[in-house]
Structure formats: structure tokens, C-alpha cells
Design an enzyme around this catalytic site. Structure first.
Site, mmCIF file in Angstrom:
data_model
loop_
_atom_site.group_PDB
_atom_site.id
_atom_site.type_symbol
_atom_site.label_atom_id
_atom_site.label_comp_id
_atom_site.label_asym_id
_atom_site.label_seq_id
_atom_site.Cartn_x
_atom_site.Cartn_y
_atom_site.Cartn_z
ATOM 1 N N GLU A 74 4.371 -10.452 -4.732
ATOM 2 C CA GLU A 74 4.016 -10.381 -6.338
ATOM 3 C C GLU A 74 3.387 -12.171 -6.687
ATOM 4 O O GLU A 74 4.404 -12.890 -6.310
ATOM 5 C CB GLU A 74 5.029 -10.074 -7.170
ATOM 6 N N ASP A 85 9.642 -2.203 -3.725
ATOM 7 C CA ASP A 85 11.125 -2.615 -4.303
ATOM 8 C C ASP A 85 11.582 -1.719 -5.475
ATOM 9 O O ASP A 85 12.660 -1.928 -6.139
ATOM 10 C CB ASP A 85 11.252 -4.151 -4.499
ATOM 11 N N SER A 86 10.589 -1.009 -6.022
ATOM 12 C CA SER A 86 10.731 -0.044 -7.224
ATOM 13 C C SER A 86 11.775 0.894 -6.878
ATOM 14 O O SER A 86 12.440 1.511 -7.725
ATOM 15 C CB SER A 86 9.536 0.830 -7.379
ATOM 16 N N ASP A 136 7.435 -3.935 0.772
ATOM 17 C CA ASP A 136 7.289 -5.021 -0.244
ATOM 18 C C ASP A 136 8.515 -6.033 0.095
ATOM 19 O O ASP A 136 9.425 -6.014 0.571
ATOM 20 C CB ASP A 136 8.039 -4.473 -1.612
ATOM 21 N N GLU A 155 -1.757 -4.291 -11.621
ATOM 22 C CA GLU A 155 -0.841 -3.574 -12.264
ATOM 23 C C GLU A 155 -0.757 -3.665 -13.623
ATOM 24 O O GLU A 155 -0.711 -4.909 -14.182
ATOM 25 C CB GLU A 155 0.806 -3.547 -11.678
ATOM 26 N N LYS A 183 3.732 -6.865 1.285
ATOM 27 C CA LYS A 183 3.210 -7.124 -0.300
ATOM 28 C C LYS A 183 4.033 -8.046 -1.114
ATOM 29 O O LYS A 183 5.252 -8.166 -0.984
ATOM 30 C CB LYS A 183 3.113 -5.902 -1.136
HETATM 31 O O1 KIV Z 1 7.529 -1.528 -5.724
HETATM 32 C C1 KIV Z 1 6.549 -0.933 -6.333
HETATM 33 O O2 KIV Z 1 6.717 0.616 -6.265
HETATM 34 C C2 KIV Z 1 5.157 -1.410 -6.455
HETATM 35 C C3 KIV Z 1 4.197 -0.457 -7.069
HETATM 36 C C4 KIV Z 1 4.325 -0.467 -8.455
HETATM 37 C C5 KIV Z 1 2.666 -0.999 -6.739
HETATM 38 O O3 KIV Z 1 4.980 -2.517 -6.450
#
Ligand code: KIV
Length: 279
Positions: A118, A47-48, A86, A189, A116
Site C-alpha cells: 500500500e 491482510d483483510s 499482501d 480502493e 502487494k
Molecule cells: O487486503 C485486502 O483484502 C485488500 C483488498 C481490499 C484489495 O487489500
């Protein structure tokens, strides 16, 4: 590097064999194909993308439909790597049922092979619900960007001198809760190397570090940081292995100059008048 398709159980084998695991973010077909061809083990549709693709200040605005869109492009490029998508903010926190439905969409519509999330203890029920239907889950602890407002910015977590007492213990509990809920790996992280080392020793599943020092079982970087594709300097922990921003700027400047000077297109850039003369 093995040419064999990377699958979820391979990560445990890599940890046992002390083979470092490599992960990069990817958001589109060409970079995903390049990274896959180069032997990157996992492609993370992070989600970056909100920050590095869209220029936003944090990751919070990303929607599940947007992650599906980018995951499709990455999954189409995949040959060997494992594709992880994500789960964006509020796609898994409301209820375990909603978490399962959204995780399922990333697999069914996006082509992800894992998702993934968080958090730790607070999301363990959602992780258990998703893994119960055999969708592999990667956890993410430490500096969790979706908690940006609670953390007061994208701040290193778990420093011994940190302002949050008990933070180190809480992160160990979070990692253990993710493992107990069935996660197959955990991103760690933005923590000091000593804490990443402790977390890695505390759980049996692989840890993949970003800004967490050298002692995790693998490393992940945001592709724009790895390629030097940001307007400003990459964060301290992220080594730019290239300087594509400068190279792209030089290429675009040359293009502008050549058009202005009538140097482009040249005869070799033009179609032939007749088919027989065409290359
Ligand atoms: O969203 C992302 O790119 C991430 C990485 C920083 C691990 O979660």
C-alpha cells in the site's frame, strides 16, 4: 475464459484487449480452489484476513508469518489463477532491504507469484528494490487500510469536496511513482469513479478497482463481501452475489435441531457392522 495459467504479463495483454480482470481475496484452500475453478484471474491473500477471518477492527496486527500461512493454503489450491500476497503493515515500510526480504519470504515460503504493497511515492524505493530482483509488485492507492489512523477511519479518498486539499493530485503522483518503480498493476480502493478513471488513464499498467466505480481495468472484492459471509451488511460498493451467512446459519440450526431430536445420525450415516455390507 482461457484455461491457461494466468501470468503477470497477461494482465497488460488483458488491459490492451479491454478484457476486464477479476480478482477475489482468498485465505484458505477450499475457497481458493472454488474461485480458481470458476475462472477468477487473481487470488489475493489480503491482510483483510484480520477483519473478515479474525474479526479485528482493522488490518494492522497481521504479521508476515500469518500471511505466509494463508498464502501456502491458497497457493496449494491454485491451478490457473495468479496468487498475490499482501505485505502486512510494517513488513515493507522500515527499509527497502527489509521489504525485499519479506517479499522474498512470501514467494519462497508462501508460494506467492506477486506481492502487494500500500502507498505510492513513500514506498517507491521499496517497490523498486523488490522489482529489481524480479518479484512482481502490485501497488495499492486511494483508501489504503493500513493508513486507517491517518485517514480517521476507512474513508473514501479524493472526493472533490474532500477535507484534504491536493489529495487527488497526490493519488495521481502515487500511481505514477508505482509504475515508475516497476509495479505491474495497481489496486485503486475507495475513490470516486471520476478519480479512478483519471488514475487509469494516467498510468499504462492495469488498475484493479474496489469501491472505485466501473472504469478500472479490473475489479476486486473481499470474498466475504462477495458471498454475503459477514454478520453485518456488506459495504455499499460490494454486491453480495450470495447470502452464505444465512445459509450457514440455517444449516447449523438444522444440525442442532436434528441432534437434539435424535434424527441425526440416521442409519444411512452409520458404518455397517461388517465390511462386506459396507458401501
Ligand atoms: O487486503 C485486502 O483484502 C485488500 C483488498 C481490499 C484489495 O487489500
Amino acid at each position: 475464459m482461457t484455461q491457461d495459467k494466468v501470468r503477470v504479463p497477461d494482465l497488460a495483454r488483458m488491459k490492451a484487449a479491454r478484457q476486464p480482470i477479476t480478482m477475489l481475496t482468498a485465505y484458505d484452500f477450499p475457497f481458493a480452489r472454488i474461485f480458481d475453478n470458476c475462472g477468477v484471474d487473481l487470488l489475493l491473500v489480503g491482510d483483510s484476513l484480520a477483519m473478515v477471518v479474525r474479526g479485528e477492527a482493522n488490518t494492522l496486527a497481521v504479521t508476515i508469518d500469518e500471511v505466509i500461512y494463508h498464502t501456502r493454503a491458497v497457493a496449494r489450491a491454485r491451478r490457473r489463477a495468479l496468487v498475490v500476497a499482501d505485505m502486512p503493515f510494517l513488513s515493507y515500510q522500515v527499509s527497502p532491504e527489509e521489504a525485499l526480504r519479506n517479499a522474498g519470504r512470501l514467494v519462497k515460503e508462501g508460494g506467492a507469484e506477486a506481492v502487494k504493497l500500500e502507498g505510492g511515492v513513500a514506498i517507491a524505493e521499496a517497490v523498486a528494490r523488490i522489482t529489481a530482483v524480479d518479484i512482481p509488485v502490485m501497488g495499492h492507492v486511494g483508501l489504503t487500510p493500513q493508513s486507517v489512523h491517518r485517514m480517521g477511519g476507512h474513508r473514501v479518498q479524493g472526493r472533490k469536496s474532500g477535507r484534504a486539499p491536493g489529495c487527488r493530485e497526490r493519488l495521481l503522483e502515487d500511481a505514477a511513482a508505482l509504475e515508475a518503480a516497476g509495479a505491474f498493476a495497481i489496486v485503486v480502493e475507495g475513490v470516486p469513479p471520476s478519480l479512478a478513471r483519471e488514475i487509469t488513464a494516467h498510468v499504462a499498467i492495469p488498475t484493479i478497482g474496489i469501491g472505485a466505480g466501473p472504469d478500472c481495468d479490473g475489479q476486486v472484492l473481499v470474498m466475504h463481501d462477495m458471498l454475503g459471509l459477514g454478520e453485518s451488511c456488506a459495504p455499499r460498493f460490494a454486491k453480495p452475489f450470495a447470502h452464505l451467512w444465512n445459509e450457514a446459519a440455517a444449516a447449523a440450526s438444522s444440525y442442532v435441531r436434528e441432534v437434539k431430536e435424535h434424527a441425526f445420525p440416521a442409519p444411512e450415516n452409520c458404518y455397517a457392522e461388517s465390511r462386506s455390507a459396507a458401501r
